[in-house]
Design a protein around this motif. Sequence first.
Motif, mmCIF file in Angstrom:
data_model
loop_
_atom_site.group_PDB
_atom_site.id
_atom_site.type_symbol
_atom_site.label_atom_id
_atom_site.label_comp_id
_atom_site.label_asym_id
_atom_site.label_seq_id
_atom_site.Cartn_x
_atom_site.Cartn_y
_atom_site.Cartn_z
ATOM 1 N N PHE A 337 0.822 -1.209 0.000
ATOM 2 C CA PHE A 337 0.000 0.000 0.000
ATOM 3 C C PHE A 337 0.859 1.263 0.000
ATOM 4 N N GLU A 338 2.059 1.180 0.553
ATOM 5 C CA GLU A 338 2.987 2.304 0.439
ATOM 6 C C GLU A 338 3.390 2.505 -1.018
ATOM 7 N N ASP A 339 3.672 1.406 -1.714
ATOM 8 C CA ASP A 339 4.012 1.491 -3.131
ATOM 9 C C ASP A 339 2.886 2.140 -3.926
ATOM 10 N N ILE A 340 1.652 1.752 -3.624
ATOM 11 C CA ILE A 340 0.499 2.225 -4.396
ATOM 12 C C ILE A 340 0.165 3.681 -4.086
ATOM 13 N N PHE A 341 -0.028 4.003 -2.810
ATOM 14 C CA PHE A 341 -0.541 5.322 -2.447
ATOM 15 C C PHE A 341 0.554 6.371 -2.245
ATOM 16 N N LYS A 342 1.723 5.953 -1.803
ATOM 17 C CA LYS A 342 2.799 6.910 -1.540
ATOM 18 C C LYS A 342 3.717 7.067 -2.744
ATOM 19 N N HIS A 343 4.169 5.941 -3.304
ATOM 20 C CA HIS A 343 5.143 5.995 -4.388
ATOM 21 C C HIS A 343 4.508 5.945 -5.775
ATOM 22 N N LYS A 344 3.187 5.692 -5.822
ATOM 23 C CA LYS A 344 2.443 5.683 -7.095
ATOM 24 C C LYS A 344 3.043 4.719 -8.110
ATOM 25 N N LYS A 345 3.379 3.510 -7.642
ATOM 26 C CA LYS A 345 3.944 2.528 -8.548
ATOM 27 C C LYS A 345 3.349 1.156 -8.267
ATOM 28 N N LEU A 346 3.495 0.261 -9.229
ATOM 29 C CA LEU A 346 3.057 -1.118 -9.014
ATOM 30 C C LEU A 346 3.889 -1.731 -7.892
ATOM 31 N N PRO A 347 3.294 -2.553 -7.040
ATOM 32 C CA PRO A 347 4.027 -3.138 -5.910
ATOM 33 C C PRO A 347 5.189 -4.002 -6.371
ATOM 34 N N ASP A 348 6.297 -3.896 -5.637
ATOM 35 C CA ASP A 348 7.448 -4.751 -5.939
ATOM 36 C C ASP A 348 7.109 -6.213 -5.687
ATOM 37 N N ASP A 349 6.355 -6.467 -4.615
ATOM 38 C CA ASP A 349 5.929 -7.833 -4.262
ATOM 39 C C ASP A 349 4.421 -7.787 -4.036
ATOM 40 N N PRO A 350 3.647 -7.980 -5.101
ATOM 41 C CA PRO A 350 2.206 -7.731 -5.013
ATOM 42 C C PRO A 350 1.395 -8.904 -4.478
ATOM 43 N N THR A 351 0.212 -8.574 -3.961
ATOM 44 C CA THR A 351 -0.832 -9.577 -3.787
ATOM 45 C C THR A 351 -1.358 -9.911 -5.181
ATOM 46 N N ILE A 352 -1.489 -11.194 -5.467
ATOM 47 C CA ILE A 352 -2.020 -11.601 -6.771
ATOM 48 C C ILE A 352 -3.365 -12.290 -6.546
ATOM 49 N N TYR A 353 -4.403 -11.681 -7.091
ATOM 50 C CA TYR A 353 -5.754 -12.244 -6.992
ATOM 51 C C TYR A 353 -6.129 -12.876 -8.334
ATOM 52 N N ILE A 354 -6.708 -14.069 -8.262
ATOM 53 C CA ILE A 354 -7.185 -14.754 -9.464
ATOM 54 C C ILE A 354 -8.663 -15.105 -9.294
ATOM 55 N N SER A 355 -9.460 -14.712 -10.275
ATOM 56 C CA SER A 355 -10.836 -15.191 -10.348
ATOM 57 C C SER A 355 -10.900 -16.219 -11.477
ATOM 58 N N HIS A 356 -11.421 -17.388 -11.141
ATOM 59 C CA HIS A 356 -11.461 -18.515 -12.082
ATOM 60 C C HIS A 356 -12.892 -19.054 -12.074
ATOM 61 N N SER A 357 -13.794 -18.360 -12.760
ATOM 62 C CA SER A 357 -15.216 -18.711 -12.682
ATOM 63 C C SER A 357 -15.499 -20.073 -13.291
ATOM 64 N N ALA A 358 -14.646 -20.547 -14.199
ATOM 65 C CA ALA A 358 -14.832 -21.877 -14.773
ATOM 66 C C ALA A 358 -14.668 -22.976 -13.723
ATOM 67 N N TYR A 359 -14.033 -22.660 -12.609
ATOM 68 C CA TYR A 359 -13.903 -23.633 -11.521
ATOM 69 C C TYR A 359 -15.282 -24.068 -11.024
ATOM 70 N N THR A 360 -16.206 -23.101 -10.946
ATOM 71 C CA THR A 360 -17.565 -23.386 -10.466
ATOM 72 C C THR A 360 -18.513 -23.729 -11.599
ATOM 73 N N ASP A 361 -18.333 -23.085 -12.733
ATOM 74 C CA ASP A 361 -19.251 -23.252 -13.859
ATOM 75 C C ASP A 361 -18.441 -23.544 -15.119
ATOM 76 N N ARG A 362 -18.265 -24.832 -15.412
ATOM 77 C CA ARG A 362 -17.429 -25.237 -16.547
ATOM 78 C C ARG A 362 -18.045 -24.804 -17.885
#
Length: 490
Positions: A337-362
Amino acid sequence: MKNICIVGAGLGGLAAAIRLQSKGYQVTIIEKNRHAGGKMMPVKMGEYHFDFGPNTITMPWVFENVLQNTGFNLKDYLTFMRLERHTKNIFPDGTVFTQSVHPDEMIRQLTEIDPGAASVYWDYLKEIERLYKISEKAFFPKAITSLKDFMDPEMAKAFMRVRPFEKLAHFNQKYFSHPDLQKVFNRYATYIGSSPYKSPATFAMIGYLEMVSGVFTVKGGNTKIAEAFEDVFNRLGGKILYNETVKELLVEEKTAYGLITDSGTIFEFDQIVINGDYVTSTKNLIKEADRPGLPDQKLDQYEPSISAFVILAGLKEFQPDIHHHQVYFPEDYNKEFEDIFKHKKLPDDPTIYISHSAYTDRTVSKGSNLFILINAPAAHIPDIHSYKEKVYRTLEKKGIPIREQLECEKLFTPDSLKHLFHAYKGSIYGISSNSMKDAFLRPGNKSKFIHNLYYTGGSTHPGGGSPMVVMSGLNVADSIIKGNGSFRFN
């Protein structure tokens, strides 16, 4: 009969349009894009289908309420499916923690990771339910049309009861001592585009929606919600003009009598609702002379919410180990969040979120349809392709065969959001909720400068997230109806 124009066919605009049209108003929506739903946008690449957003659906009854007393039922259009084990969280050391609506499953996992958290989990559920119930009663159900609404005694009383002066991260520390577990529940701040270290503990109520009420998905894709709203609005006699961008509101004596589009066409209406980003819509559509006390310079002082770097990746073979919602957390969550809000850059070590809707609905897509999201600053991002490769390398180390299986891909950046949705500096939610003022005193739903102009959407009251946006639209419609009365066709 009153003629009403809604600028933008996002969920808030569609909700307002359906309610107003069903009450006898004649409603026209003017939409710059080719689809209804705003950020609830379908993306198709060959046999792959992706929901650009939102990926997480809560409060399905809010969407169903849009069609109340219209003669239509949302259940005839789509099916909500509850995800009882909805999010697979993976910590830096490889530990897996799966969020579930079943408390016994949560307590069993917590006992292994954080025994203290297991012993107070029921207390946590009780407190987040209290926060939600207060908010549901006091903050959600009405439009904010004047300062008097903010000063309402019941709202003021409720405000003092929802932990407005405590930060979300501090709140979560009381229930979860393990730092990785804190990350899981601190992540709720990103649902409203903010930092858990700055936003109020009030937003812990999102945990109630996920851990008690439940997370949902729509069979065939979440975008079917917008498709259903669009069909009902058309069947009620409403009109949507696509590929038409509103250029300016025409204002005389503090009243908007119409608008002009970029094609030069002039439309005249009795009342106007802006369903779009508050800051950019106000700056772009209303001359500074028509909004005294709110110059562009003042609007630019708002802190934008989080944006996103999104990769849509179609993998040839179905990946059964990637959950419907899957999150990889970094070592240092605060630095992100320091990278995002203070330094205005993509995080060096980001949280990676994946949505995989085919997992539930093939049936929704060929192979695996991965919506990969990295929290990003609302700013221009240089060299996105090298960052994409960095994300791919990280996921491959986690066991996901991205480049080996990749058949199609598409990238979205803050600049994409700015172009597609006129988003404030490319943000997702317009205005952040990092300050108490912007969390609770969001721009109201009625213009202070133009008598017949209203606002709906995530940057206004009651806030971001698809259910809130829909509530915003319904609240605005009800406010208009209350002021005018309803008009019935003979």
